[in-house]
Design a protein around this motif. Structure first.
Motif, mmCIF file in Angstrom:
data_model
loop_
_atom_site.group_PDB
_atom_site.id
_atom_site.type_symbol
_atom_site.label_atom_id
_atom_site.label_comp_id
_atom_site.label_asym_id
_atom_site.label_seq_id
_atom_site.Cartn_x
_atom_site.Cartn_y
_atom_site.Cartn_z
ATOM 1 N N ASN A 1 52.038 31.211 24.625
ATOM 2 C CA ASN A 1 50.801 30.535 24.215
ATOM 3 C C ASN A 1 50.277 31.075 22.885
ATOM 4 O O ASN A 1 49.123 30.863 22.544
ATOM 5 C CB ASN A 1 49.733 30.647 25.304
ATOM 6 C CG ASN A 1 49.266 32.074 25.505
ATOM 7 O OD1 ASN A 1 49.939 33.025 25.113
ATOM 8 N ND2 ASN A 1 48.107 32.244 26.107
ATOM 9 N N LYS A 2 51.134 31.772 22.132
ATOM 10 C CA LYS A 2 50.723 32.347 20.846
ATOM 11 C C LYS A 2 51.517 31.720 19.702
ATOM 12 O O LYS A 2 52.628 31.243 19.888
ATOM 13 C CB LYS A 2 50.907 33.860 20.855
ATOM 14 C CG LYS A 2 49.967 34.546 21.827
ATOM 15 C CD LYS A 2 50.017 36.036 21.676
ATOM 16 C CE LYS A 2 48.989 36.667 22.618
ATOM 17 N NZ LYS A 2 48.916 38.101 22.401
ATOM 18 N N TYR A 3 50.910 31.783 18.519
ATOM 19 C CA TYR A 3 51.496 31.177 17.328
ATOM 20 C C TYR A 3 51.889 32.262 16.327
ATOM 21 O O TYR A 3 51.175 33.239 16.145
ATOM 22 C CB TYR A 3 50.499 30.194 16.700
ATOM 23 C CG TYR A 3 50.205 29.043 17.623
ATOM 24 C CD1 TYR A 3 50.948 27.873 17.568
ATOM 25 C CD2 TYR A 3 49.219 29.152 18.595
ATOM 26 C CE1 TYR A 3 50.702 26.827 18.445
ATOM 27 C CE2 TYR A 3 48.971 28.109 19.477
ATOM 28 C CZ TYR A 3 49.712 26.955 19.395
ATOM 29 O OH TYR A 3 49.478 25.929 20.274
ATOM 30 N N PHE A 4 53.038 32.035 15.688
ATOM 31 C CA PHE A 4 53.614 32.982 14.739
ATOM 32 C C PHE A 4 54.080 32.206 13.511
ATOM 33 O O PHE A 4 54.261 30.992 13.572
ATOM 34 C CB PHE A 4 54.822 33.697 15.359
ATOM 35 C CG PHE A 4 54.492 34.500 16.574
ATOM 36 C CD1 PHE A 4 54.289 35.863 16.491
ATOM 37 C CD2 PHE A 4 54.360 33.892 17.825
ATOM 38 C CE1 PHE A 4 53.981 36.618 17.612
ATOM 39 C CE2 PHE A 4 54.044 34.633 18.951
ATOM 40 C CZ PHE A 4 53.852 35.993 18.847
ATOM 41 N N GLY A 5 54.307 32.911 12.410
ATOM 42 C CA GLY A 5 54.831 32.264 11.216
ATOM 43 C C GLY A 5 55.768 33.184 10.474
ATOM 44 O O GLY A 5 55.498 34.369 10.324
ATOM 45 N N LYS A 6 56.883 32.608 10.026
ATOM 46 C CA LYS A 6 57.850 33.418 9.278
ATOM 47 C C LYS A 6 58.172 32.762 7.949
ATOM 48 O O LYS A 6 58.064 31.545 7.784
ATOM 49 C CB LYS A 6 59.118 33.643 10.090
ATOM 50 C CG LYS A 6 59.938 32.399 10.341
ATOM 51 C CD LYS A 6 61.174 32.736 11.160
ATOM 52 C CE LYS A 6 61.953 31.479 11.490
ATOM 53 N NZ LYS A 6 63.147 31.781 12.256
ATOM 54 N N LEU A 7 58.546 33.590 7.000
ATOM 55 C CA LEU A 7 58.922 33.146 5.666
ATOM 56 C C LEU A 7 60.251 32.405 5.772
ATOM 57 O O LEU A 7 61.283 32.997 6.082
ATOM 58 C CB LEU A 7 59.035 34.367 4.752
ATOM 59 C CG LEU A 7 58.904 34.186 3.266
ATOM 60 C CD1 LEU A 7 57.721 33.320 2.888
ATOM 61 C CD2 LEU A 7 58.789 35.534 2.610
ATOM 62 N N ASP A 8 60.192 31.082 5.544
ATOM 63 C CA ASP A 8 61.330 30.206 5.797
ATOM 64 C C ASP A 8 62.077 29.810 4.530
ATOM 65 O O ASP A 8 63.225 29.401 4.575
ATOM 66 C CB ASP A 8 60.798 28.964 6.523
ATOM 67 C CG ASP A 8 61.877 28.119 7.130
ATOM 68 O OD1 ASP A 8 62.787 28.673 7.753
ATOM 69 O OD2 ASP A 8 61.800 26.880 6.969
ATOM 70 N N TRP A 9 61.397 29.903 3.395
ATOM 71 C CA TRP A 9 61.997 29.533 2.106
ATOM 72 C C TRP A 9 61.254 30.285 1.020
ATOM 73 O O TRP A 9 60.032 30.411 1.069
ATOM 74 C CB TRP A 9 61.870 28.020 1.901
ATOM 75 C CG TRP A 9 62.406 27.530 0.594
ATOM 76 C CD1 TRP A 9 63.693 27.206 0.306
ATOM 77 C CD2 TRP A 9 61.661 27.288 -0.614
ATOM 78 N NE1 TRP A 9 63.792 26.785 -1.004
ATOM 79 C CE2 TRP A 9 62.551 26.820 -1.586
ATOM 80 C CE3 TRP A 9 60.318 27.436 -0.958
ATOM 81 C CZ2 TRP A 9 62.153 26.503 -2.877
ATOM 82 C CZ3 TRP A 9 59.918 27.114 -2.252
ATOM 83 C CH2 TRP A 9 60.829 26.649 -3.189
ATOM 84 N N ILE A 10 61.998 30.786 0.033
ATOM 85 C CA ILE A 10 61.413 31.502 -1.106
ATOM 86 C C ILE A 10 61.982 30.874 -2.379
ATOM 87 O O ILE A 10 63.199 30.711 -2.509
ATOM 88 C CB ILE A 10 61.769 33.009 -1.073
ATOM 89 C CG1 ILE A 10 61.360 33.644 0.247
ATOM 90 C CG2 ILE A 10 61.128 33.734 -2.231
ATOM 91 C CD1 ILE A 10 61.850 35.081 0.418
ATOM 92 N N LYS A 11 61.101 30.530 -3.299
ATOM 93 C CA LYS A 11 61.538 29.906 -4.550
ATOM 94 C C LYS A 11 62.462 30.840 -5.334
ATOM 95 O O LYS A 11 63.449 30.413 -5.917
ATOM 96 C CB LYS A 11 60.321 29.531 -5.399
ATOM 97 C CG LYS A 11 60.663 28.751 -6.642
ATOM 98 C CD LYS A 11 59.420 28.265 -7.348
ATOM 99 C CE LYS A 11 59.766 27.373 -8.524
ATOM 100 N NZ LYS A 11 58.558 26.835 -9.161
ATOM 101 N N TYR A 12 62.115 32.124 -5.353
ATOM 102 C CA TYR A 12 62.945 33.131 -6.038
ATOM 103 C C TYR A 12 63.394 34.162 -5.002
ATOM 104 O O TYR A 12 62.775 35.217 -4.849
ATOM 105 C CB TYR A 12 62.141 33.806 -7.156
ATOM 106 C CG TYR A 12 61.553 32.811 -8.129
ATOM 107 C CD1 TYR A 12 62.375 32.130 -9.023
ATOM 108 C CD2 TYR A 12 60.190 32.536 -8.143
ATOM 109 C CE1 TYR A 12 61.843 31.196 -9.914
ATOM 110 C CE2 TYR A 12 59.655 31.613 -9.029
ATOM 111 C CZ TYR A 12 60.488 30.946 -9.905
ATOM 112 O OH TYR A 12 59.966 30.027 -10.772
ATOM 113 N N PRO A 13 64.469 33.869 -4.276
ATOM 114 C CA PRO A 13 64.878 34.737 -3.158
ATOM 115 C C PRO A 13 65.540 36.053 -3.569
ATOM 116 O O PRO A 13 65.637 36.970 -2.760
ATOM 117 C CB PRO A 13 65.862 33.875 -2.382
ATOM 118 C CG PRO A 13 66.435 32.943 -3.417
ATOM 119 C CD PRO A 13 65.333 32.704 -4.405
ATOM 120 N N ASN A 14 65.961 36.140 -4.826
ATOM 121 C CA ASN A 14 66.677 37.339 -5.267
ATOM 122 C C ASN A 14 65.841 38.171 -6.236
ATOM 123 O O ASN A 14 65.013 37.643 -6.973
ATOM 124 C CB ASN A 14 68.001 36.956 -5.928
ATOM 125 C CG ASN A 14 68.923 36.254 -4.954
ATOM 126 O OD1 ASN A 14 68.907 36.527 -3.757
ATOM 127 N ND2 ASN A 14 69.714 35.321 -5.449
#
Length: 145
Positions: A47-60
């Motif tokens: 019943n809890k909400y989480f968020g993760k970094l799914d895409w990065i414009k500059y990943p390197n």
């Protein structure tokens, strides 16, 4: 007559619970931060909400290697990849389009803040703070279509 009334009340209770759950889940999906450099996938566990970094414009980084959580105060976590990093943790839907009792992690500073989120259609107001909500910073995320 009594059985009919009970069935109607039971149906209304189930319908109300279902509508509330659907309203709570309106936050699910992918959101983009104001700079447009990050996409955050918000998901639900229990019943809890989480968020993760799914895409990065500059990943390197400047050497061409994937960015890591180098600002994390825990030395053991500094080498974990930034992509996939859990930024939002333990939010609970509090009604009125508000999610509370969670935290937000800022990989640019390595700090974790208390956080409150408010959804308004395709806009998500994120308020990170220390202590009380007055001592914080807000930004608006937009739903990715």
């Amino acid at each position: 007559m009594y059985k009919k009334t009970r069935l109607i009340l039971l149906f209304l209770a189930i319908f109300n619970f279902s509508a509330s759950a659907q309203k709570a889940d309106a936050i699910l999906g992918t959101w983009v931060n104001p700079s447009g450099e990050d996409h955050i996938l918000i998901y639900k566990t229990g019943n809890k909400y989480f968020g993760k970094l799914d895409w990065i414009k500059y990943p390197n980084d400047e050497t061409g290697k994937p960015k890591t959580d180098k600002k994390n105060p825990d030395a053991a976590l500094k080498s974990r990849p930034e992509l996939g990093l859990e930024l939002l943790k333990d939010f609970i839907f509090d009604g009125d389009n508000v999610y509370v009792d969670g935290t937000i992690y800022d990989p640019k500073s390595g700090k974790t803040y208390s956080c409150k989120m408010t959804i308004d259609g395709n806009k998500l107001k994120i308020r990170g703070y220390v202590g009380i909500s007055l001592l914080g910073r807000s930004e608006i995320w937009t739903r990715v279509k």
